[in-house]
Structures are given as structure tokens and as C-alpha cells.
Design a protein around this motif. Structure first.
Motif, PDB file in Angstrom:
ATOM      1  N   ASN A  69      12.003 191.515  14.337  1.00  0.00           N
ATOM      2  CA  ASN A  69      12.636 190.258  14.765  1.00  0.00           C
ATOM      3  C   ASN A  69      12.131 189.770  16.115  1.00  0.00           C
ATOM      4  O   ASN A  69      12.247 188.595  16.441  1.00  0.00           O
ATOM      5  CB  ASN A  69      14.152 190.409  14.811  1.00  0.00           C
ATOM      6  CG  ASN A  69      14.760 190.597  13.443  1.00  0.00           C
ATOM      7  OD1 ASN A  69      14.172 190.244  12.426  1.00  0.00           O
ATOM      8  ND2 ASN A  69      15.929 191.197  13.398  1.00  0.00           N
ATOM      9  N   SER A  70      11.566 190.678  16.902  1.00  0.00           N
ATOM     10  CA  SER A  70      11.063 190.293  18.225  1.00  0.00           C
ATOM     11  C   SER A  70       9.610 189.820  18.185  1.00  0.00           C
ATOM     12  O   SER A  70       9.050 189.480  19.225  1.00  0.00           O
ATOM     13  CB  SER A  70      11.189 191.474  19.198  1.00  0.00           C
ATOM     14  OG  SER A  70      10.245 192.483  18.892  1.00  0.00           O
ATOM     15  N   THR A 146      15.098 189.304  22.236  1.00  0.00           N
ATOM     16  CA  THR A 146      15.579 189.566  20.873  1.00  0.00           C
ATOM     17  C   THR A 146      15.622 191.064  20.601  1.00  0.00           C
ATOM     18  O   THR A 146      16.618 191.585  20.098  1.00  0.00           O
ATOM     19  CB  THR A 146      14.675 188.860  19.843  1.00  0.00           C
ATOM     20  OG1 THR A 146      14.701 187.457  20.096  1.00  0.00           O
ATOM     21  CG2 THR A 146      15.118 189.138  18.418  1.00  0.00           C
ATOM     22  N   GLU A 149      18.442 192.729  22.686  1.00  0.00           N
ATOM     23  CA  GLU A 149      19.777 192.442  22.163  1.00  0.00           C
ATOM     24  C   GLU A 149      20.036 193.210  20.869  1.00  0.00           C
ATOM     25  O   GLU A 149      21.104 193.802  20.687  1.00  0.00           O
ATOM     26  CB  GLU A 149      19.923 190.940  21.914  1.00  0.00           C
ATOM     27  CG  GLU A 149      21.275 190.560  21.357  1.00  0.00           C
ATOM     28  CD  GLU A 149      21.384 189.081  21.038  1.00  0.00           C
ATOM     29  OE1 GLU A 149      22.139 188.754  20.105  1.00  0.00           O
ATOM     30  OE2 GLU A 149      20.719 188.261  21.699  1.00  0.00           O
ATOM     31  N   LYS A 150      19.050 193.218  19.974  1.00  0.00           N
ATOM     32  CA  LYS A 150      19.230 193.851  18.657  1.00  0.00           C
ATOM     33  C   LYS A 150      19.422 195.357  18.750  1.00  0.00           C
ATOM     34  O   LYS A 150      20.070 195.943  17.890  1.00  0.00           O
ATOM     35  CB  LYS A 150      18.045 193.546  17.741  1.00  0.00           C
ATOM     36  CG  LYS A 150      17.864 192.095  17.403  1.00  0.00           C
ATOM     37  CD  LYS A 150      18.807 191.662  16.336  1.00  0.00           C
ATOM     38  CE  LYS A 150      18.528 190.216  15.939  1.00  0.00           C
ATOM     39  NZ  LYS A 150      19.569 189.690  15.079  1.00  0.00           N
TER      40      LYS A 150
END
Length: 189
Positions: A69-70, A146, A149-150
Motif C-alpha cells: 500500500n505504500s 501509509t 500508519e498501516k
């Protein structure tokens, strides 16, 4: 594969960064025991400025998805390079993220970073003595909001390392080290 050690000197000299791991899981209790040894690192004023995020077993997929996702790609597609790296991360039994508070006072920040680094080295050496190897990563994506945070990194924390570890499959040959005398200035008077 068993690593034979006679002394702490042997452990230090034989330790290598490992990227090839057996698929055998590393029990969480073993990781906790290693961290319990590693916590004896020197740290100024006994602040113990470390926190750990352990991704083990099926939890490794959380780490892998945070990495994916990053890595934004045009059109929202995941690139082949990212897929390949994600598959490699899936093959690693354990991901341990080591974080520290980002104290705004430079002296405290420096002391905390040194303490966390000492803890990581203790962890590596204690693991090596138990036939567990790892590689200490600090790739650019650890700064990606991202990813942070994830995986659960809080605001005001720095990722010092992502430690990718498992039981050792292959040990690389040692790389040449500079003779310490070439790096030493002696002042006796």
C-alpha cells in the motif's frame, strides 16, 4: 545448520546479515526471550526508548500489505517489482519493527538512537547464538506515511529498523574488514 561458538568474540565475528531463511516458524516466545536479553543494552538514564511491532505467522501479511500500500503506481496497479518484493517478504518468517520516540532535544534523540541501536545489536547476537539470523533494514519506504500508519507506528515515533528474521538457511561468506589500525588514532601524551 548449527553455528558453533566458543566465546562472545566468536559470535561477533561470525554474525552475518542473513537473507535466506528456512520456512520453519520462529515461535513468538523465542522472540520475546531474545528481546528480554537484548533489553540489557546501555541506555542513558534507563529510559528504555524502544517499542516493538512483531509480525509473525499470519501476521506477516499485515506487514506485506502495508509495504504494498505504500508503493503507489500509476493507475493503482501494483508493479511487478513490488509484487516480487512482497513475495520475498512473505517468505521471511518474522518481521520485527523497532521504533523509538522522536524527542525534539537533540542530545536525548542521539542517546535514544544509540540505545536502540545497541539493543538491536544485542538482539542480533543473542539470535545468532540460537541459529536465528536476520537482516537490519532501513529502506526508504519506512518513511512513507501509509506504511507507518498501516503497521501501527504512532506520530512522533521513528522506525529505527525493520528486522527480517528466521532460522538460517545459508550463511554468506564474510566480507573483508579494514584493519582497525587504519581507523585508529592513538594519543598517548
Amino acid at each position: 545448520m548449527t553455528i558453533e561458538h566458543k566465546s562472545i568474540d566468536d559470535i561477533i565475528r561470525s554474525r552475518r546479515s542473513i537473507t535466506s531463511f528456512k520456512q520453519e516458524p520462529v515461535p513468538t516466545d523465542v522472540i520475546i526471550d531474545l528481546l528480554d536479553v537484548a533489553k540489557w543494552a546501555p541506555n542513558h538514564k534507563m529510559t528504555e526508548p524502544w517499542r516493538f511491532l512483531l509480525y509473525n505467522g499470519e501476521g506477516t501479511e499485515t506487514f506485506v500489505q502495508a509495504f504494498i500500500n505504500s508503493q503507489p503506481a500509476p493507475g493503482g496497479e501494483v508493479s511487478e517489482g513490488v509484487k516480487k518484493k512482497a513475495d520475498h517478504f512473505r517468505s521471511i518468517p518474522v518481521h520485527l519493527v523497532v521504533v523509538m520516540p522522536e524527542d525534539p532535544r537533540q542530545k536525548t534523540w542521539d542517546e535514544d538512537h544509540a540505545a536502540v541501536s545497541a539493543l538491536i545489536q544485542n538482539f542480533q547476537l543473542a539470535a545468532w547464538a540460537r541459529d536465528i539470523g536476520m537482516i537490519w533494514r532501513s529502506n526508504d519506504w519506512i518513511y512513507n506515511p501509509t506504511f507507518r500508519e498501516k503497521i501501527g507506528v504512532e506520530p512522533g515515533e521513528k522506525i529505527v529498523a525493520t528486522l527480517m528474521l528466521g532460522y538460517i538457511q545459508d550463511i554468506p561468506k564474510p566480507k573483508k574488514r579494514t584493519d582497525i589500525k587504519d581507523k585508529l588514532t592513538i594519543i598517548e601524551n
